[in-house]
Motif scaffolding. Sequence first.
Motif, PDB file in Angstrom:
ATOM      1  N   GLU A 228       3.719  -4.281  -3.557  1.00 28.85           N
ATOM      2  CA  GLU A 228       3.685  -5.115  -2.073  1.00 28.85           C
ATOM      3  C   GLU A 228       4.228  -4.248  -0.912  1.00 28.85           C
ATOM      4  O   GLU A 228       3.619  -4.451   0.165  1.00 28.85           O
ATOM      5  CB  GLU A 228       4.852  -6.076  -2.179  1.00 28.85           C
ATOM      6  N   ALA A 229       5.077  -3.180  -0.958  1.00 27.42           N
ATOM      7  CA  ALA A 229       5.361  -2.027   0.107  1.00 27.42           C
ATOM      8  C   ALA A 229       4.064  -1.552   0.429  1.00 27.42           C
ATOM      9  O   ALA A 229       3.777  -1.080   1.602  1.00 27.42           O
ATOM     10  CB  ALA A 229       6.416  -1.177  -0.599  1.00 27.42           C
ATOM     11  N   LEU A 230       3.247  -1.103  -0.684  1.00 32.25           N
ATOM     12  CA  LEU A 230       1.901  -0.249  -0.215  1.00 32.25           C
ATOM     13  C   LEU A 230       0.870  -1.308   0.252  1.00 32.25           C
ATOM     14  O   LEU A 230       0.437  -0.855   1.284  1.00 32.25           O
ATOM     15  CB  LEU A 230       1.461   0.205  -1.744  1.00 32.25           C
ATOM     16  N   VAL A 231       0.928  -2.473   0.088  1.00 39.50           N
ATOM     17  CA  VAL A 231       0.136  -3.415   0.740  1.00 39.50           C
ATOM     18  C   VAL A 231       0.448  -3.717   2.077  1.00 39.50           C
ATOM     19  O   VAL A 231      -0.320  -3.387   2.976  1.00 39.50           O
ATOM     20  CB  VAL A 231       0.228  -4.719   0.065  1.00 39.50           C
ATOM     21  N   ASN A 232       2.000  -3.597   2.365  1.00 34.14           N
ATOM     22  CA  ASN A 232       2.306  -3.752   3.794  1.00 34.14           C
ATOM     23  C   ASN A 232       1.989  -2.625   4.515  1.00 34.14           C
ATOM     24  O   ASN A 232       1.574  -2.600   5.813  1.00 34.14           O
ATOM     25  CB  ASN A 232       3.718  -4.121   3.793  1.00 34.14           C
ATOM     26  N   LEU A 233       2.059  -1.485   3.971  1.00 35.60           N
ATOM     27  CA  LEU A 233       2.046  -0.179   4.551  1.00 35.60           C
ATOM     28  C   LEU A 233       0.700   0.142   4.989  1.00 35.60           C
ATOM     29  O   LEU A 233       0.216   0.317   6.032  1.00 35.60           O
ATOM     30  CB  LEU A 233       2.314   0.847   3.892  1.00 35.60           C
TER      31      LEU A 233
ATOM     32  N   LEU B 202      -2.218  -9.138  -7.063  1.00 36.30           N
ATOM     33  CA  LEU B 202      -1.438  -8.296  -6.248  1.00 36.30           C
ATOM     34  C   LEU B 202      -2.163  -6.801  -6.466  1.00 36.30           C
ATOM     35  O   LEU B 202      -2.465  -6.294  -5.238  1.00 36.30           O
ATOM     36  CB  LEU B 202       0.068  -7.643  -6.846  1.00 36.30           C
ATOM     37  N   ARG B 203      -2.803  -6.492  -7.381  1.00 36.41           N
ATOM     38  CA  ARG B 203      -3.758  -5.298  -7.616  1.00 36.41           C
ATOM     39  C   ARG B 203      -5.004  -5.722  -6.913  1.00 36.41           C
ATOM     40  O   ARG B 203      -5.493  -4.808  -6.228  1.00 36.41           O
ATOM     41  CB  ARG B 203      -3.863  -4.996  -8.945  1.00 36.41           C
TER      42      ARG B 203
END
Length: 147
Positions: free
Chosen positions: A12-17, A75-76
């Motif tokens: 989720e952090a990588l998605v947001n970033l 999520l992936r």
Amino acid sequence: MTANSDVVVRAEALVNLTQRLTELLAQQAQAFETRRPHEAADTIEESAKLANVYRFESARLKRDPSVMNGAPPALRAQLLRVTEAFDAVLARHGRALEAAKTITEGLVQAIAEEVASQRSATGGYGSSGERHAPADAGVAIALNRRA
């Protein structure tokens, strides 16, 4: 927190970033495309910081793809979608920067040629037949080729 929830938090952090970086680069590309580069300057620092984090995280993921094992398929898939969007915006940003660079280099070259042509213009001849130097013959101009 379980191992699976750690993966979810990381994903989720990588998605947001990736989404935030994509948003910033899209804004910058828009600014360059509309010939308002000063508007891009407002987000340069944040995008540079986020790009460094993104580079670090994507390199880590490339080295060890298993860090995403256990992430829910939805999520992936979301991570894949935002990464594809980021790649598209990154390409657009690169084209916009290249166009701005080309325009800037052309302007600098035109100015340099005009200054050079004005400096090489003769100042005329005096009563003794000697050439007069142009009034600003002693003035130098420096051009940064990386403009």
